[in-house]
Every structure is written in structure tokens, then in C-alpha cells.
Motif scaffolding. Structure first.
Motif, PDB file in Angstrom:
ATOM      1  N   PHE A  18      73.992  46.347  22.390  1.00 25.99           N
ATOM      2  CA  PHE A  18      73.223  45.088  22.325  1.00 25.99           C
ATOM      3  C   PHE A  18      73.822  44.029  23.260  1.00 25.99           C
ATOM      4  N   GLY A  20      76.380  44.477  25.366  1.00 27.27           N
ATOM      5  CA  GLY A  20      76.694  45.082  26.661  1.00 27.27           C
ATOM      6  C   GLY A  20      75.522  45.054  27.621  1.00 27.27           C
ATOM      7  N   ILE A  39      79.106  56.120  25.340  1.00 32.86           N
ATOM      8  CA  ILE A  39      78.841  57.479  24.835  1.00 32.86           C
ATOM      9  C   ILE A  39      77.364  57.820  24.901  1.00 32.86           C
ATOM     10  N   ARG A  40      76.520  56.802  25.110  1.00 31.32           N
ATOM     11  CA  ARG A  40      75.083  57.074  25.212  1.00 31.32           C
ATOM     12  C   ARG A  40      74.500  56.212  26.332  1.00 31.32           C
ATOM     13  N   ASP A  54      83.402  59.204  26.367  1.00 31.05           N
ATOM     14  CA  ASP A  54      84.079  58.564  25.236  1.00 31.05           C
ATOM     15  C   ASP A  54      85.273  57.779  25.779  1.00 31.05           C
ATOM     16  N   SER A  76      82.323  49.372  20.514  1.00 28.78           N
ATOM     17  CA  SER A  76      82.938  49.505  19.189  1.00 28.78           C
ATOM     18  C   SER A  76      82.016  50.348  18.314  1.00 28.78           C
ATOM     19  N   VAL A  90      88.791  54.663  17.958  1.00 30.76           N
ATOM     20  CA  VAL A  90      88.079  54.001  19.062  1.00 30.76           C
ATOM     21  C   VAL A  90      88.671  52.614  19.351  1.00 30.76           C
ATOM     22  N   SER A 115      86.447  39.364  18.057  1.00 32.75           N
ATOM     23  CA  SER A 115      85.573  38.856  17.003  1.00 32.75           C
ATOM     24  C   SER A 115      86.255  37.669  16.343  1.00 32.75           C
ATOM     25  N   GLY A 172      78.743  35.911  14.554  1.00 31.54           N
ATOM     26  CA  GLY A 172      77.482  36.665  14.594  1.00 31.54           C
ATOM     27  C   GLY A 172      76.758  36.428  15.916  1.00 31.54           C
TER      28      GLY A 172
HETATM   29  P1  NAD Z   1      76.507  47.781  19.718  1.00 29.89           P
HETATM   30  O1  NAD Z   1      76.732  48.788  18.633  1.00 29.89           O
HETATM   31  O2  NAD Z   1      75.108  47.401  20.033  1.00 29.89           O
HETATM   32  O3  NAD Z   1      77.205  48.284  21.051  1.00 29.89           O
HETATM   33  C1  NAD Z   1      78.432  48.971  21.070  1.00 29.89           C
HETATM   34  C2  NAD Z   1      78.359  50.050  22.132  1.00 29.89           C
HETATM   35  O4  NAD Z   1      79.615  50.746  22.156  1.00 29.89           O
HETATM   36  C3  NAD Z   1      77.268  51.113  21.861  1.00 29.89           C
HETATM   37  O5  NAD Z   1      76.412  51.252  22.973  1.00 29.89           O
HETATM   38  C4  NAD Z   1      78.059  52.387  21.594  1.00 29.89           C
HETATM   39  O6  NAD Z   1      77.404  53.564  22.057  1.00 29.89           O
HETATM   40  C5  NAD Z   1      79.338  52.118  22.389  1.00 29.89           C
HETATM   41  N1  NAD Z   1      80.462  52.926  21.921  1.00 29.89           N
HETATM   42  C6  NAD Z   1      80.864  53.114  20.631  1.00 29.89           C
HETATM   43  N2  NAD Z   1      81.898  53.975  20.593  1.00 29.89           N
HETATM   44  C7  NAD Z   1      82.176  54.326  21.889  1.00 29.89           C
HETATM   45  C8  NAD Z   1      83.127  55.202  22.481  1.00 29.89           C
HETATM   46  N3  NAD Z   1      83.998  55.888  21.748  1.00 29.89           N
HETATM   47  N4  NAD Z   1      83.119  55.327  23.832  1.00 29.89           N
HETATM   48  C9  NAD Z   1      82.207  54.657  24.587  1.00 29.89           C
HETATM   49  N5  NAD Z   1      81.286  53.820  24.079  1.00 29.89           N
HETATM   50  C10 NAD Z   1      81.256  53.664  22.734  1.00 29.89           C
HETATM   51  O7  NAD Z   1      77.395  46.519  19.297  1.00 29.89           O
HETATM   52  P2  NAD Z   1      77.327  45.000  19.838  1.00 29.89           P
HETATM   53  O8  NAD Z   1      76.727  44.173  18.770  1.00 29.89           O
HETATM   54  O9  NAD Z   1      76.753  44.963  21.217  1.00 29.89           O
HETATM   55  O10 NAD Z   1      78.884  44.643  19.885  1.00 29.89           O
HETATM   56  C11 NAD Z   1      79.603  44.580  21.092  1.00 29.89           C
HETATM   57  C12 NAD Z   1      81.003  44.044  20.806  1.00 29.89           C
HETATM   58  O11 NAD Z   1      80.907  42.738  20.245  1.00 29.89           O
HETATM   59  C13 NAD Z   1      81.836  44.871  19.833  1.00 29.89           C
HETATM   60  O12 NAD Z   1      83.170  44.912  20.301  1.00 29.89           O
HETATM   61  C14 NAD Z   1      81.787  44.071  18.553  1.00 29.89           C
HETATM   62  O13 NAD Z   1      82.972  44.260  17.796  1.00 29.89           O
HETATM   63  C15 NAD Z   1      81.708  42.657  19.095  1.00 29.89           C
HETATM   64  N6  NAD Z   1      81.076  41.705  18.172  1.00 29.89           N
HETATM   65  C16 NAD Z   1      79.752  41.816  17.849  1.00 29.89           C
HETATM   66  C17 NAD Z   1      79.163  40.881  17.003  1.00 29.89           C
HETATM   67  C18 NAD Z   1      77.685  40.957  16.629  1.00 29.89           C
HETATM   68  O14 NAD Z   1      77.220  40.136  15.836  1.00 29.89           O
HETATM   69  N7  NAD Z   1      76.911  41.880  17.193  1.00 29.89           N
HETATM   70  C19 NAD Z   1      79.931  39.841  16.479  1.00 29.89           C
HETATM   71  C20 NAD Z   1      81.284  39.750  16.836  1.00 29.89           C
HETATM   72  C21 NAD Z   1      81.847  40.681  17.685  1.00 29.89           C
END
Ligand code: NAD
Length: 245
Positions: A18, A20, A39-40, A54, A76, A90, A115, A172
Motif C-alpha cells: 500500500f 510502497g 515477494i509479490r 524475499d 513488513s 522478516v 511506526s 495509521g
Molecule cells: P503492506 O502489507 O501493504 O505492504 C508491505 C509489503 O511488504 C507487501 O507488498 C509485502 O508483499 C511485502 N513483504 C512482506 N514480507 C516480505 C519479504 N519477506 N520480502 C519482501 N517483501 C515482503 O503494508 P503497508 O501498509 O504498505 O506498510 C508499509 C510499512 O509501513 C510497513 O513497514 C509497516 O510496518 C509500516 N506502517 C504502516 C502503517 C499503516 O497504517 N499501514 C502504519 C505504521 C507503519
């Protein structure tokens, strides 16, 4: 001055996610050529090369980091997963591998998505600043590994070696294509499962629009220089006003 081509090459680890993907789109708009490592693969975009792998695998990472000077790490496992071993593998071991791969590949800057929960002890924080200590009792295992991850990245900052790091701490995040947070809240409310109040109804929670979170990451990357105060530091990122729940 001519900009070396490599200085406009960057990689986004977790770039299919999201946050990224929004970050990748902004970087392309700003003239960067971008390698996504995930990974995807969830989309295609001109100017973006996808590397599926990975982040726990250094060899996979090294391919994606070739000729890259700037890396964003925003991958993550989903916080809702209760797989402790996965978070550890991870977020902690994998982040160690990302740092090693960056150093071996000659990357100059690493920007981590951390975070705000790393400083949350379960009691209200209003206008919290970055000098708050890490939570001694993190609210969950995910947060515990986010703390370890942030420490690893910030401690790796080394001006002599020309490897600079910074962390951005959103709480968030909301915005288009949000797969989890807001859709789950709305769905829960629609099913009538939010008819209770925690506290006296005046609790605040911090949500930041995804493009503001992206903006914070881009600024951090661009201002991260050997003589800048950003080196090895974490920054909270927020909108002007918290949202009343
Ligand atoms: P998301 O799940 O949409 O994206 C995470 C991406 O990481 C996914 O595309 C997933 O495939 C990839 N991933 C997971 N494991 C992996 C691995 N082993 N190797 C390679 N890629 C891998 O999550 P997001 O909401 O975009 O979050 C992004 C970052 O922001 C994270 O670090 C999260 O901790 C942080 N964060 C998010 C929020 C929120 O509200 N969404 C709030 C605070 C912090």
C-alpha cells in the motif's frame, strides 16, 4: 552540475504494498528510476523494474540493489498476522540482511518505514516528540520487532563509511488502495460491532494521509547528507490534526 545517473536510481523494498506503491509512483514522477523488491508483484509501471524475492535472501536483494544509491525499506508482514516467527524472521533478521546487502552493494542511503507505535506504552501520548523512549512493554509482538528493526537501521548509520540511515514513524495511514486499516474499520462499523466507547469518547488517534507519509519519506531521503542532523534519527510523521474517535 550534472547529476550522476546512479544518484537518481533507487529501490523500494516492499514496493508492491500500500505505502510502497504510492512511494514508487511519487519517485517515478520525480524522475527516479525505481527497482521494486517484493515477494509479490501487484502492478506494472513504466520506469519501474520488478524483482521478486524475499528480503531475507541477500543474493536476491543484491540483484535488485545493483547501481542503486538510495533504498527505502517499507516491507513488513501484516501487523494483524499473529505469526511471531515470521515477524522475527522478516522484520529483525531480514532487516539485518537488507542493511548488509545495502552495504555490499555500495548503497549510500537507507530510509526505513518504522511506526509511531515504537514509543506507545498503552497510555495517551499527545504532541509526542522523537525524544520519547522506546516502549518498554510494546503493545504486541509486531511492535516489538519494529523497535528492534528501527534500532538496527539507525545504529548502522556510519558517516565515515558513507552509509546514512533515517527512520520515518507514521501511525495509521489512510488513502486510496488501503487494503486493511480503514476498510476493516468501516466494515466493522457496518456490521454494528463498534457500538461501544473506549474511554470517555474524547480519545484521539493519529491517521496520516498516505501522500503525506510519502512526502515525509522523500524529504528524509533528499535531506539525508553526511552533515545533516537527520543521520541515524527517527522522525514522527503526521497530519496537522489528529482525528477524534
Ligand atoms: P503492506 O502489507 O501493504 O505492504 C508491505 C509489503 O511488504 C507487501 O507488498 C509485502 O508483499 C511485502 N513483504 C512482506 N514480507 C516480505 C519479504 N519477506 N520480502 C519482501 N517483501 C515482503 O503494508 P503497508 O501498509 O504498505 O506498510 C508499509 C510499512 O509501513 C510497513 O513497514 C509497516 O510496518 C509500516 N506502517 C504502516 C502503517 C499503516 O497504517 N499501514 C502504519 C505504521 C507503519
Amino acid at each position: 552540475t550534472r547529476i550522476r545517473s546512479s544518484s537518481k536510481r533507487c529501490a523500494v523494498v516492499g514496493g508492491s504494498g500500500f505505502l510502497g506503491r504510492h512511494l514508487v509512483e511519487k519517485l517515478v514522477e520525480k524522475g527516479y528510476s525505481v527497482s521494486v523488491f517484493d515477494i509479490r508483484q501487484s502492478y506494472e509501471l513504466p520506469g519501474v523494474t520488478f524483482h521478486q524475492g524475499d528480503l531475507c535472501n541477500k543474493q536476491d536483494l543484491l540483484v535488485a540493489l545493483r547501481d542503486v544509491s538510495l533504498v527505502f525499506h517499507c516491507a513488513s508482514p501484516a501487523p494483524s498476522s499473529d505469526d511471531q516467527a515470521l515477524f522475527q524472521r522478516v522484520n529483525v533478521e531480514g532487516t539485518r540482511t537488507v542493511i548488509q546487502a545495502c552495504q555490499e552493494a555500495g548503497v549510500q542511503k537507507l530510509v526505513l518505514t518504522s511506526s509511531a507505535s515504537v514509543v506507545f506504552e498503552g497510555t495517551d501520548i499527545k504532541n509526542g516528540e522523537e525524544d520519547l523512549p522506546y516502549a518498554k512493554k510494546p503493545i504486541d509482538y509486531y511492535t516489538q520487532t519494529k523497535i528492534q528493526q528501527e534500532k538496527l537501521v539507525l545504529q548502522a548509520c556510519n558517516k565515515e563509511k558513507g552509509f546514512l540511515t533515517v527512520a520515518i514513524r507514521p501511525h495509521g495511514i489512510f488513502g486510496p488502495r488501503d487494503p486493511q486499516l480503514v476498510p476493516i474499520l468501516v466494515d466493522t462499523a457496518r456490521r454494528g460491532k463498534m457500538k461501544f466507547i473506549i474511554g470517555d469518547g474524547s480519545n484521539l488517534v493519529d491517521f496520516t494521509f498516505v501522500e503525506n507519509v510519502v512526502h515525509g519519506h522523500v524529504l528524509a531521503a533528499e535531506y539525508l547528507k553526511p552533515d545533516s542532523p537527520l543521520c541515524g534519527k527517527a522522525y514522527h510523521i503526521t497530519n496537522d490534526e489528529p482525528i477524534r474517535f
